[in-house]
Design an enzyme around this catalytic site. Structure first.
Site, PDB file in Angstrom:
ATOM      1  N   VAL A  17       0.833  -1.214   0.000  1.00 21.68           N
ATOM      2  CA  VAL A  17       0.000   0.000   0.000  1.00 21.68           C
ATOM      3  C   VAL A  17       0.865   1.261   0.000  1.00 21.68           C
ATOM      4  O   VAL A  17       0.607   2.207  -0.755  1.00 21.68           O
ATOM      5  CB  VAL A  17      -0.965   0.007   1.216  1.00 21.68           C
ATOM      6  N   LYS A  99      -6.601  -2.039   9.676  1.00 21.82           N
ATOM      7  CA  LYS A  99      -7.902  -2.481  10.183  1.00 21.82           C
ATOM      8  C   LYS A  99      -7.831  -3.196  11.526  1.00 21.82           C
ATOM      9  O   LYS A  99      -8.676  -2.991  12.386  1.00 21.82           O
ATOM     10  CB  LYS A  99      -8.629  -3.340   9.138  1.00 21.82           C
ATOM     11  N   GLU A 123     -10.597   5.212   5.327  1.00 22.81           N
ATOM     12  CA  GLU A 123     -11.413   4.599   4.275  1.00 22.81           C
ATOM     13  C   GLU A 123     -10.780   3.312   3.729  1.00 22.81           C
ATOM     14  O   GLU A 123     -11.480   2.365   3.359  1.00 22.81           O
ATOM     15  CB  GLU A 123     -11.622   5.608   3.141  1.00 22.81           C
ATOM     16  N   ILE A 130     -13.718   0.834  -2.300  1.00 22.15           N
ATOM     17  CA  ILE A 130     -15.141   1.234  -2.219  1.00 22.15           C
ATOM     18  C   ILE A 130     -15.309   2.272  -1.094  1.00 22.15           C
ATOM     19  O   ILE A 130     -14.938   2.003   0.041  1.00 22.15           O
ATOM     20  CB  ILE A 130     -16.063   0.032  -1.914  1.00 22.15           C
ATOM     21  N   GLY A 181      -0.367  -9.676  -3.882  1.00 18.61           N
ATOM     22  CA  GLY A 181      -0.367  -8.626  -2.846  1.00 18.61           C
ATOM     23  C   GLY A 181      -1.728  -8.417  -2.209  1.00 18.61           C
ATOM     24  O   GLY A 181      -1.980  -7.368  -1.626  1.00 18.61           O
ATOM     25  N   GLU A 184      -2.848 -10.838   3.691  1.00 21.78           N
ATOM     26  CA  GLU A 184      -2.078 -10.275   4.810  1.00 21.78           C
ATOM     27  C   GLU A 184      -0.747 -11.022   4.909  1.00 21.78           C
ATOM     28  O   GLU A 184      -0.633 -12.149   4.421  1.00 21.78           O
ATOM     29  CB  GLU A 184      -2.850 -10.490   6.121  1.00 21.78           C
ATOM     30  N   ASP A 195      -9.495 -10.904   9.481  1.00 22.94           N
ATOM     31  CA  ASP A 195      -9.447  -9.628   8.762  1.00 22.94           C
ATOM     32  C   ASP A 195     -10.869  -9.123   8.479  1.00 22.94           C
ATOM     33  O   ASP A 195     -11.171  -7.945   8.667  1.00 22.94           O
ATOM     34  CB  ASP A 195      -8.671  -9.815   7.442  1.00 22.94           C
ATOM     35  N   LYS A 199     -12.704  -5.629   9.910  1.00 24.04           N
ATOM     36  CA  LYS A 199     -13.342  -4.628   9.044  1.00 24.04           C
ATOM     37  C   LYS A 199     -14.803  -4.443   9.433  1.00 24.04           C
ATOM     38  O   LYS A 199     -15.330  -3.333   9.413  1.00 24.04           O
ATOM     39  CB  LYS A 199     -13.239  -5.065   7.579  1.00 24.04           C
ATOM     40  N   GLY A 297      -5.235  -5.027  -2.889  1.00 21.81           N
ATOM     41  CA  GLY A 297      -4.250  -4.719  -3.935  1.00 21.81           C
ATOM     42  C   GLY A 297      -3.700  -3.312  -3.768  1.00 21.81           C
ATOM     43  O   GLY A 297      -4.295  -2.461  -3.103  1.00 21.81           O
TER      44      GLY A 297
HETATM   45  N1  HSE Z   1      -5.905  -8.975   3.025  1.00 24.20           N
HETATM   46  C1  HSE Z   1      -6.907  -8.006   2.768  1.00 24.20           C
HETATM   47  C2  HSE Z   1      -7.956  -8.623   1.858  1.00 24.20           C
HETATM   48  C3  HSE Z   1      -6.305  -6.796   2.133  1.00 24.20           C
HETATM   49  O1  HSE Z   1      -7.667  -9.642   1.239  1.00 24.20           O
HETATM   50  O2  HSE Z   1      -9.068  -8.109   1.777  1.00 24.20           O
HETATM   51  C4  HSE Z   1      -7.254  -5.631   2.004  1.00 24.20           C
HETATM   52  O3  HSE Z   1      -7.689  -5.182   3.244  1.00 24.20           O
END
Ligand code: HSE
Length: 418
Positions: A17, A99, A123, A130, A181, A184, A195, A199, A297
């Site tokens: 990122v 996150k 965001e 999104i 990419g 995680e 993850d 979120k 990504g």
């Molecule tokens: N590892 C996370 C995913 C990256 O695959 O959604 C984006 O937050």
């Protein structure tokens, strides 16, 4: 006319990122925003940027008075929290994509924003490209927000697509997600649902004012899903996706969880493939709305960070209206779920925990049933994640407490029991 604020950025992290953001900023000179310094952990790693930009000393950024924005895109949650809290206390605005850190430290982050009056924008932390957080913040009144159903993890959606549509093995699909990419650094966070639930905790806050640690939200990942589950899905003209859900119950509380779920082929979320994410919002009068975009990504995530940076130029900050100006909502604990469970042996299934069982298929090696459970039977036990048991929610899984008696009666009538 008011001129936009000049932003000087201190960037933490130059991974997928961070480097993406560096490139994206080079392509958007109109923002008049520059990165003054980048703090990294490993100074020996080759970087695609001038060496003079980098340092391993975080104080060089945090104490620099010219730097007025800290952008933090590292994946160590504890270090990220340290950075973010020091930055805010030092009078700097913050943009973060961490996150896990945000979900685990939500109360402290809210307090720091109250204390300092400074913006903390994130965001990129949910659904990457999104713009879902700002939409939930600004557009939807929680009285009208009936439900949200979303795919919030790109890697698991990518793996499911590659396994069930392109016939790749789980390992091959995961490797590809890592190479591209999306995953995680510890892919267990993606695969086992951590993850996604992080979120979801963030989005529940912006949608409903809920402040809840992700440990208190029911979740699982895709690690138990079997090929036989995909075959059952196909037979019934359904897909399997890892779905995050929030639904207002008749008592005003919100039923929320992240679990694998069957999705009807004509539902918008079934259209969401690979690393894409999707969010379906159901609200009073508008009915259904669907947001769709890349959820992982380098550039898609950097685009959300860029949009937050751009918003800082006109002093945008989250007001957390649902939390501070409405009555914040709470997580529901009294509702029912209609689930599909597949397993190798009946001995792993506590049949007495089910309110009723509508279907059972014991003929094949891999057996399955469809039945209704109170949510506390799942939150208070682990049988449904162990011994090769796979639990997938049915397409319309959530049953409000007030409907249960009527539905049970109807189901028993259909089965000829009464
Ligand atoms: N590892 C996370 C995913 C990256 O695959 O959604 C984006 O937050």
């Amino acid at each position: 006319m008011e001129t936009h604020k000049q932003l000087t950025i201190g960037l933490f992290g130059f991974g997928v990122v961070g480097e993406g953001l560096y490139k994206v900023l080079q392509q958007t000179p109109s923002l008049r925003t520059s990165i003054k310094k980048v703090c990294i952990k490993n100074p020996t790693k080759p970087r695609n940027a001038p060496a003079s930009l980098f340092t391993t000393e975080k104080e060089e950024l945090l104490q620099d008075e010219e730097i007025n924005v800290i952008v933090e895109v590292i994946d160590d949650a504890n270090a990220a929290f340290e950075i973010v809290s020091t930055a805010l206390r030092n009078g700097k605005s913050v943009v973060s994509a961490s996150k896990k850190m945000i979900a685990e430290h939500l109360p402290e982050i809210l307090e720091l924003q109250q204390e300092t009056g400074l913006p903390f924008l994130c965001e990129a932390a949910a659904c990457a490209s999104i713009p879902v957080i700002r939409n939930l913040e600004e557009y939807y009144d929680n009285d009208l927000l009936h439900s949200i159903k979303a795919i919030v993890n790109g890697s698991t959606n990518f793996i499911l697509t590659k396994m069930f549509e392109d016939k790749l093995s789980f390992q091959a699909a995961l490797l590809l997600a890592q190479q591209l990419g999306f995953a995680e650094s510890n892919p267990k966070l993606d695969v086992e649902g951590y993850d996604a639930v992080n979120k979801w905790a963030i989005l529940l806050n912006h949608a409903y004012g809920i402040v809840e640690h992700p440990d208190n939200v029911l979740f699982n990942g895709i690690q138990n899903i079997q090929l036989s589950d995909a075959l059952v899905a196909k037979e019934k003209h359904l897909d399997i996706k890892l779905i995050a859900q929030a639904k207002k119950m008749s008592n005003g509380e919100v039923a929320a969880f992240v679990l694998p779920q069957f999705v009807k082929l004509d539902e918008p979320l079934s259209f969401v493939k690979n690393e894409y994410n999707g969010v379906v919002i159901e609200s009073g009068f508008a009915d259904k709305q669907f947001f769709y975009g890349k959820g992982a990504g380098s550039f898609p995530t950097a685009s959300a960070v860029l949009s937050d940076i751009s918003a800082l130029r006109y002093n945008y900050r989250y007001e957390y209206k649902k939390l501070y100006h409405h009555k914040p909502l709470e997580l529901a604990t009294d509702f029912y779920l209609k689930v599909y469970v597949s397993f190798d042996d009946w001995k792993y299934i506590p049949r007495e925990d089910f309110e009723w069982i509508e279907e059972w298929h014991a003929e094949a090696d891999r057996k399955y049933l469809v039945g209704v459970l109170h949510v506390k039977q799942l939150s208070g036990s682990n049988w449904w994640r162990e011994n090769g048991v796979s639990l997938v929610l049915t397409a319309d899984a959530v049953i409000d407490n007030i409907d249960i008696v009527h539905l049970k009666k109807r189901s028993l009538e259909l089965a000829g029991v009464i």
